[in-house]
Design a protein around this motif. Structure first.
Motif, PDB file in Angstrom:
ATOM      1  N   ASN A   2       0.850  -1.175  -0.178  1.00  0.00           N
ATOM      2  CA  ASN A   2      -0.328  -0.539  -0.125  1.00  0.00           C
ATOM      3  C   ASN A   2       1.167   1.733  -0.271  1.00  0.00           C
ATOM      4  N   TYR A   3       0.666   1.956  -0.878  1.00  0.00           N
ATOM      5  CA  TYR A   3       1.870   2.703  -2.019  1.00  0.00           C
ATOM      6  C   TYR A   3       1.003   3.866  -1.015  1.00  0.00           C
ATOM      7  N   LYS A   4       1.621   5.520  -0.325  1.00  0.00           N
ATOM      8  CA  LYS A   4       1.272   6.813  -0.823  1.00  0.00           C
ATOM      9  C   LYS A   4       0.625   7.069  -1.868  1.00  0.00           C
ATOM     10  N   ASN A   5      -0.391   7.512  -2.283  1.00  0.00           N
ATOM     11  CA  ASN A   5      -0.506   7.923  -3.793  1.00  0.00           C
ATOM     12  C   ASN A   5      -0.153   9.711  -3.481  1.00  0.00           C
ATOM     13  N   VAL A   6       0.407  10.177  -4.580  1.00  0.00           N
ATOM     14  CA  VAL A   6       0.243  11.416  -5.223  1.00  0.00           C
ATOM     15  C   VAL A   6      -0.575  12.027  -6.512  1.00  0.00           C
ATOM     16  N   PHE A   7      -1.366  12.914  -6.731  1.00  0.00           N
ATOM     17  CA  PHE A   7      -1.942  13.807  -7.105  1.00  0.00           C
ATOM     18  C   PHE A   7      -1.129  14.413  -8.247  1.00  0.00           C
ATOM     19  N   LEU A   8      -1.430  14.500  -9.881  1.00  0.00           N
ATOM     20  CA  LEU A   8      -0.884  15.398 -10.268  1.00  0.00           C
ATOM     21  C   LEU A   8      -2.050  16.372 -10.591  1.00  0.00           C
ATOM     22  N   ALA A  27       3.536  20.072 -11.228  1.00  0.00           N
ATOM     23  CA  ALA A  27       2.310  19.193 -11.672  1.00  0.00           C
ATOM     24  C   ALA A  27       1.497  17.989 -10.530  1.00  0.00           C
ATOM     25  N   ILE A  28       2.334  18.763  -9.342  1.00  0.00           N
ATOM     26  CA  ILE A  28       1.387  17.998  -8.472  1.00  0.00           C
ATOM     27  C   ILE A  28       0.487  19.185  -8.042  1.00  0.00           C
ATOM     28  N   GLU A  29      -1.089  18.087  -7.225  1.00  0.00           N
ATOM     29  CA  GLU A  29      -1.994  19.079  -7.060  1.00  0.00           C
ATOM     30  C   GLU A  29      -1.966  18.843  -5.442  1.00  0.00           C
ATOM     31  N   ARG A  30      -1.763  17.682  -5.489  1.00  0.00           N
ATOM     32  CA  ARG A  30      -1.515  17.098  -3.548  1.00  0.00           C
ATOM     33  C   ARG A  30      -1.327  15.850  -3.450  1.00  0.00           C
ATOM     34  N   MET A  31      -0.617  15.557  -1.955  1.00  0.00           N
ATOM     35  CA  MET A  31       0.229  14.498  -1.147  1.00  0.00           C
ATOM     36  C   MET A  31      -1.036  13.565  -0.549  1.00  0.00           C
ATOM     37  N   ASP A  32      -0.521  12.366  -0.238  1.00  0.00           N
ATOM     38  CA  ASP A  32      -1.287  11.951   0.696  1.00  0.00           C
ATOM     39  C   ASP A  32      -0.215  12.430   2.000  1.00  0.00           C
ATOM     40  N   ASP A  33      -0.610  12.520   3.297  1.00  0.00           N
ATOM     41  CA  ASP A  33      -0.225  13.071   4.408  1.00  0.00           C
ATOM     42  C   ASP A  33       1.292  11.682   5.087  1.00  0.00           C
ATOM     43  N   GLY A  34       2.163  12.328   5.445  1.00  0.00           N
ATOM     44  CA  GLY A  34       3.610  11.433   5.403  1.00  0.00           C
ATOM     45  C   GLY A  34       4.134  11.234   5.254  1.00  0.00           C
ATOM     46  N   MET A  35       4.355  11.577   4.122  1.00  0.00           N
ATOM     47  CA  MET A  35       5.538  11.292   2.512  1.00  0.00           C
ATOM     48  C   MET A  35       6.065  11.670   3.606  1.00  0.00           C
ATOM     49  N   THR A  36       7.605  10.516   2.898  1.00  0.00           N
ATOM     50  CA  THR A  36       9.128  10.881   3.481  1.00  0.00           C
ATOM     51  C   THR A  36       9.915  10.306   2.253  1.00  0.00           C
ATOM     52  N   GLU A  37      11.140  11.396   2.273  1.00  0.00           N
ATOM     53  CA  GLU A  37      11.831  11.807   0.982  1.00  0.00           C
ATOM     54  C   GLU A  37      12.505  10.381   0.661  1.00  0.00           C
ATOM     55  N   GLY A  38      12.825   9.559  -0.491  1.00  0.00           N
ATOM     56  CA  GLY A  38      12.780   8.456  -1.103  1.00  0.00           C
ATOM     57  C   GLY A  38      12.098   7.448  -0.539  1.00  0.00           C
TER      58      GLY A  38
END
Length: 226
Positions: A2-8, A27-38
């Protein structure tokens, strides 16, 4: 997985439909909370339809696409990607079956559908270099997949990314062996032996992209002697 989602943003998925391997931050509109780099994320259109999976990173290039299929990035994924890269080098003759050439680039980032990763082979040592946070975090998994794919061709894997990772990323830069630790640094290219300095040498230790130029010099030197 279950990967977090990025919405364009609407209309910003056109380049991905043409299989461009990057998603820019604008290009990104919104992202799921708690996303970490990498971390690995799913990229979705503004309507929520899946379009790609890739590594998220802070910066102008926000996501480097690993696949346009909704797959899990696991051991099988890495092995399949590396096997495809190796088979292609075998097909075009970059890898010498007779031992006359064991110096070659196995993975060249986006060209092998592995953005942010470079792997060069020198004899029985592979030098791996990450240019993205995601690839850095996956270095051990990639190393294990590499040993499976290369079989008896590779015994040692040296990781060299102290100068290639994003300077703003909060990562421990590192150089060192992930597997093995041989000090033997002789590799063969077109029948000629070279000493490779993967610790202090530029890039991964050797300018593999100059192979054709070195072959021309060898040819000219042979012509002069004749």
């Amino acid at each position: 997985m279950n990967y977090k989602n990025v919405f364009l943003k609407r209309g910003k998925d056109e380049s991905l439909k043409r299989f461009h391997p990057w998603v820019f931050s604008g290009a990104i509109e919104r992202m799921d909370d708690g996303m970490t780099e990498g971390e690995t994320v799913r990229v979705c259109t503004s309507d929520g339809d899946f379009i790609a999976v890739g590594h998220y990173q802070i910066g102008s290039i926000a996501i480097r696409v690993l696949s346009f299929r909704d797959v899990t990035i696991d051991a099988d994924f890495w092995q399949n990607r590396l096997l495809s890269a190796f088979q292609m080098r075998m097909t075009i003759g970059v890898v010498g079956a007779d031992g006359g050439n064991d110096t070659f680039r196995l993975v060249h980032g986006e060209g092998d559908l592995l953005p942010g990763l470079v792997i060069d082979c020198y004899g029985r040592t592979a030098v791996m270099q990450a240019h993205s946070v995601g690839m850095h975090l996956c270095r051990q998994e990639i190393c294990e997949a590499l040993l499976v794919v290369m079989g008896k061709r590779i015994d040692h894997v040296y990781y060299k990314s102290d100068t290639t990772l994003p300077f703003k990323a909060e990562l421990g830069q590192e150089n060192g062996f992930l597997v093995g630790g041989s000090q033997e640094n002789t590799a063969v290219e077109n029948g000629l032996k070279f000493h490779i300095d993967w610790l202090k040498g530029q890039k991964t230790g050797f300018f593999i992209d100059q192979r054709e130029n070195r072959a021309l010099l060898e040819r000219y030197a042979a012509d002069d002697k004749s």
